[in-house]
Design an enzyme around this catalytic site. Structure first.
Site, short mmCIF file in Angstrom:
data_model
loop_
_atom_site.label_atom_id
_atom_site.label_comp_id
_atom_site.label_asym_id
_atom_site.label_seq_id
_atom_site.Cartn_x
_atom_site.Cartn_y
_atom_site.Cartn_z
N TYR A 141 10.49 84.44 68.28
CA TYR A 141 11.68 85.68 68.47
C TYR A 141 12.75 84.59 67.66
O TYR A 141 13.71 85.34 67.17
CB TYR A 141 12.22 85.54 69.90
CG TYR A 141 11.63 86.84 70.49
CD1 TYR A 141 10.05 86.95 70.70
CD2 TYR A 141 12.45 87.44 71.00
CE1 TYR A 141 9.65 88.14 71.19
CE2 TYR A 141 11.80 89.04 71.67
CZ TYR A 141 10.52 88.80 71.80
OH TYR A 141 9.89 90.04 72.46
N LYS A 186 -2.43 80.74 73.16
CA LYS A 186 -3.62 80.94 72.47
C LYS A 186 -3.86 79.57 71.56
O LYS A 186 -3.68 79.39 70.52
CB LYS A 186 -3.17 82.05 71.27
CG LYS A 186 -4.08 82.41 70.05
CD LYS A 186 -4.83 83.46 71.03
CE LYS A 186 -5.91 83.87 69.99
NZ LYS A 186 -7.07 84.75 70.52
N ASP A 219 -5.31 86.69 75.16
CA ASP A 219 -6.18 87.86 75.07
C ASP A 219 -7.07 88.09 76.38
O ASP A 219 -7.20 89.16 76.78
CB ASP A 219 -7.18 87.81 73.75
CG ASP A 219 -8.01 86.50 73.55
OD1 ASP A 219 -7.73 85.52 74.16
OD2 ASP A 219 -8.63 86.34 72.62
N ASP A 243 6.54 88.84 76.55
CA ASP A 243 7.24 90.00 76.60
C ASP A 243 5.83 91.15 76.81
O ASP A 243 6.22 92.17 77.35
CB ASP A 243 7.81 90.20 75.10
CG ASP A 243 8.23 91.47 74.63
OD1 ASP A 243 9.01 92.11 75.48
OD2 ASP A 243 8.05 92.11 73.74
N ASP A 247 5.12 93.88 79.88
CA ASP A 247 5.03 95.54 79.78
C ASP A 247 3.60 96.06 80.42
O ASP A 247 3.47 96.82 80.98
CB ASP A 247 5.11 95.82 78.14
CG ASP A 247 6.72 96.51 77.93
OD1 ASP A 247 7.61 95.60 78.33
OD2 ASP A 247 6.66 97.20 77.38
C1 IPM Z 1 12.68 92.76 76.71
C2 IPM Z 1 13.07 93.55 75.59
C3 IPM Z 1 13.67 92.64 74.56
C4 IPM Z 1 12.67 91.54 74.05
C5 IPM Z 1 14.07 93.30 73.21
C6 IPM Z 1 14.94 94.55 73.48
C7 IPM Z 1 14.76 92.41 72.25
O1 IPM Z 1 11.89 94.04 74.93
O2 IPM Z 1 13.52 92.09 77.39
O3 IPM Z 1 11.53 92.62 77.16
O4 IPM Z 1 11.76 91.60 73.41
O5 IPM Z 1 12.67 90.53 74.51
MN MN Z 2 10.05 93.54 76.26
#
Ligand code: IPM
Ligand code: MN
Length: 353
Positions: A141, A186, A219, A243, A247
């Site tokens: 990042y 990884k 993975d 990240d 999700d």
């Molecule tokens: C999160 C979001 C952010 C990230 C984006 C909006 C930059 O997806 O907080 O998980 O990737 O960190």
């Molecule tokens: Mn995110």
């Protein structure tokens, strides 16, 4: 106690969900006799429109002055042209970096009343209680970035010190939980991951011999999270893996709309709290977004920045009570049940407080 909270609604549903979180915090303050003040500031697309930059000086100054920062979400189609010179997301990344928020805590604990909202079988979900600690100010990042017409690169870089400090945060959390720490990397491919693994092992041996520490390739971890989510206690991982995995892990809780987060730095001041979901432009402004993730983030704020553990638990219990009463926003409402709007969900939490 008296505290100042910087409120950054951001874009899209960020406005609606932070509004409910603020009302919930005000209700907690009224009930427990605290004086919480709020200062609202621009971040993301809203800031680009008003000031030309995603993180205006004024916003950063407000955050630095505040005891804690509560954020909604940033981004939207209006600002997502790949050739745009500035993007809303940069505002959030700059803010995390400027405040030194290297440890991002993302708890994943499916609520027993909404196991049906998850695409995963309920029998795999019962008892799942995971704390993901995502490194937040390093890795791909923040490495050097370049793009030309024919080539692009993003550099992934970590220092020993950056790895140590986030692993320490995760290991301390594990110590107060079930004493298991899973480090995800990884290491079969990436040098940064091989360094990460060495540092975890060294730190575990020197400072946390009481923990069960394991390593898992990212993975395999992605698969294991769906197959045997109960196996995990605390996970620690680098920025981008964290990240993506969070999700994925949100689906264990039924929806992104249920997952809060805390982004912590060295001290208790100036930490940032935000739901892990995005700005959901498709439903923005319609009063249907799920505010629970943001309200639960406000509870984390009470706990980690203001040291108000009783109040934090009261707010978490209030969200639980609202969910148990069947006040379920569209993302977690079962088919055939009328979903609750954003405001109604906020009202249910406040009633429970
Ligand atoms: C999160 C979001 C952010 C990230 C984006 C909006 C930059 O997806 O907080 O998980 O990737 O960190
Ligand atoms: Mn995110």
């Amino acid at each position: 106690m008296q505290a100042l909270i910087a409120l950054l609604p951001g874009d899209g549903i960020g406005n609606e969900v932070t509004h409910e979180a603020r009302r919930a915090l005000e209700a907690v303050a009224a009930r427990f006799g605290h004086d919480l003040r709020f200062e609202t500031a621009l971040l993301g697309g809203a800031a680009i429109d008003a000031a030309g930059v995603p993180l205006p000086e004024e916003t950063l100054a407000t955050c630095r002055r505040a005891d804690a920062v509560l954020m909604g979400a940033v981004g939207g189609p209006k600002w997502s042209d790949p050739n745009a010179p500035v993007r809303p997301e940069q505002g959030l990344l700059q803010l995390r970096k400027a405040l030194g928020l290297f440890a991002n805590l993302r708890p994943v604990a499916p609520h027993p009343a909404v196991l049906g909202a998850s695409p995963i079988k309920a029998e795999l979900l019962r008892g799942v209680d995971i704390m993901v600690v995502r490194e937040l100010t390093g890795g791909i990042y923040f490495g050097e970035k370049q793009r030309s017409a024919t080539e692009a690169h993003d550099v992934c870089r970590y220092t020993v010190a950056e790895i140590e400090r986030v692993v320490r945060v995760a290991a301390r959390l594990a110590r107060a939980r079930r004493r298991k720490l899973t480090s995800i990397d990884k290491a079969n491919v990436l040098e940064t991951s091989r360094l990460w693994r060495l540092v975890v092992d060294r730190l575990a041996a020197a400072e946390f011999p009481d923990l069960a520490v394991e390593h898992m390739l990212v993975d395999a971890a992605a698969m294991h999270l769906l197959r045997k989510p109960r196996d995990f206690d605390v996970i620690v991982t680098e920025n981008m893996f964290g990240d993506i995995l969070t999700d994925e892990a949100s689906m264990l809780a039924g929806s992104l709309g249920m997952l809060p987060s805390a982004s912590l730095g060295e001290g208790p001041r100036g930490a940032l709290y935000e739901p892990i979901h995005g700005s959901a432009p498709d439903i923005a402004g319609r009063g249907v977004a799920n505010p629970y993730a943001t309200i639960l983030s406000a509870a984390m704020l009470l706990r980690h920045s203001l040291a108000l553990e009783t109040e934090a638990r009261a707010l978490e219990a209030a969200v639980s009570a609202a969910v148990e009463r069947g006040v379920l926003p569209a993302d977690i409402a079962p088919a055939g049940v009328a979903p609750a709007g954003t405001r109604a969900a906020g009202d249910a939490v406040i009633a429970a407080i």
